[in-house]
Scaffold this active site. Sequence first.
Site, PDB file in Angstrom:
ATOM      1  N   GLU A   1       0.876  -1.185   0.000  1.00  0.00           N
ATOM      2  CA  GLU A   1       0.000   0.000   0.000  1.00  0.00           C
ATOM      3  C   GLU A   1       0.899   1.216   0.000  1.00  0.00           C
ATOM      4  OE1 GLU A   1      -1.937  -0.124   3.785  1.00  0.00           O
ATOM      5  OE2 GLU A   1      -3.254  -1.754   3.235  1.00  0.00           O
TER       6      GLU A   1
ATOM      7  N   CYS B   1       3.206  34.147  11.228  1.00  0.00           N
ATOM      8  CA  CYS B   1       3.770  34.827  12.385  1.00  0.00           C
ATOM      9  C   CYS B   1       4.226  33.803  13.422  1.00  0.00           C
ATOM     10  CB  CYS B   1       2.741  35.758  12.991  1.00  0.00           C
ATOM     11  SG  CYS B   1       2.087  36.926  11.817  1.00  0.00           S
TER      12      CYS B   1
HETATM   13  C1  LIG Z   1      -1.997   1.708   7.022  1.00  0.00           C
HETATM   14  C2  LIG Z   1      -1.155   2.496   6.100  1.00  0.00           C
HETATM   15  N1  LIG Z   1      -0.889   1.993   4.874  1.00  0.00           N
HETATM   16  C3  LIG Z   1      -0.122   2.680   3.993  1.00  0.00           C
HETATM   17  C4  LIG Z   1       0.406   3.925   4.325  1.00  0.00           C
HETATM   18  C5  LIG Z   1       1.241   4.637   3.309  1.00  0.00           C
HETATM   19  O1  LIG Z   1       2.534   4.827   3.753  1.00  0.00           O
HETATM   20  P1  LIG Z   1       3.607   5.545   2.839  1.00  0.00           P
HETATM   21  O2  LIG Z   1       3.011   6.808   2.352  1.00  0.00           O
HETATM   22  O3  LIG Z   1       4.743   5.745   3.766  1.00  0.00           O
HETATM   23  O4  LIG Z   1       3.918   4.591   1.703  1.00  0.00           O
HETATM   24  C6  LIG Z   1       0.165   4.461   5.597  1.00  0.00           C
HETATM   25  C7  LIG Z   1       0.729   5.760   5.998  1.00  0.00           C
HETATM   26  O5  LIG Z   1       0.665   6.226   7.085  1.00  0.00           O
HETATM   27  C8  LIG Z   1      -0.652   3.741   6.505  1.00  0.00           C
HETATM   28  O6  LIG Z   1      -0.929   4.222   7.720  1.00  0.00           O
END
Ligand SMILES: Cc1ncc(COP(=O)(O)O)c(C=O)c1O
Length: 392
Positions: free
Chosen positions: A262, A340
Amino acid sequence: MKMEHFIEQKKQQSKEPLCAYLYDLKKLKTHACELKNSLPEFCRLFYAVKANPDERFLSTLAPILDGFEVASGGEMEKAVRFKRPLLFGAPAKKDWELVKAMDSGVEALNVESFHDLNRIGYLSNQRGTPTPVLIRVNLNRDVPESHHMMSGVPTQFGVDEREVPSLLRKAKSMNHISIKGFHFHAMSNNLSAQAHLRFVESCLEKSKTWRDQFDLPLSMVDVGGGIGINYWNPEDPFDWVTLAAGLHRLKDQMDGLTLVLELGRFLTAACGSYVTEVLDVKKNHDQSFALLRGGSHHLRLPAAWKMNHPFRIHAIEEWPYPFERPEVYHEKVTITGELCTPNDVLVKSVYVPRLRAGDVVIFEYAGAYAWTISHHEFLSHPEPEFVYLHEA
Ligand SMILES: Cc1ncc(COP(=O)(O)O)c(C=O)c1O
């Protein structure tokens, strides 16, 4: 249109100081295709919408990737219209979000605690349909190279690895819970391909052990995102080729399981730039400062991470005023915003050959965790423009 042309054109057309996010959809499409095509067949590549939920980003990525990972009802709404597989995980879910996820037919919902499991089981019972879930695990040990630890240390995310067996026993006893896999997102901005491979292998091993021990109908091991951008030295990026080659070598260990990545940052960061004009240059207590139209209310990442955001300077030769143009010349400068607060710093004490009021600073790698993590309302300055330079 090229970025430089856009800047020149804009400067000619308007007397207002330039301030814009420039998104390159063609680059995004090419990059996403390259990443997807480099992966073995047993891998599915999802986009973590939180990195940048821009609608045009989502529509560019939808036909290329295997789906979207969403972390709120709002993200679900943005992603669901592309009719791609969805994974939903969040640490503090509302009942309406769980119902929305079930109604939207998400491929799996993350279980992050015993209470989460109870609620998902209860709502599924009421509907009379089983809900596919991934158990999000907070591992005992993490990848030490990463910038932000989300696992291996006490955090609000996931189920403590030591409690996974008892959670599995409970989940198995519930009528409408179907355990589809495990979810291990554990880090942010990891820059070591070897460390990432070790992490993936250990996730795979743990998943298989629990599968065998508890006789689970497992199909998916989700290792989350966390692949980094080297903001400190962009010339030395994360070695994707090594990671992809290492993933191909896992083929014989997969045992019929699908590996889900992901990715957020690594997919979109390089496809956005934040460009903004220098309004003033001055010395204060012997240090030089360049003050921008813009700042951390548009691009909070460097202030949040206390780092210098990578940048380059686009020199503007035209100077409209009859008096002198302030500048720094071959010296260190701190680049700040229009807020600021002394925390409104994007770059601290970095050498520049020359930087003048009226020049434009281009902050690269601003396509992820940039605009949407920033406090836009603070001081009520006008928002930047959003421009799509190249169509996908
Ligand atoms: C559950 C989960 N999956 C995927 C990601 C994506 O991570 P990255 O943008 O570091 O690839 C995150 C980011 O916080 C996440 O919390």
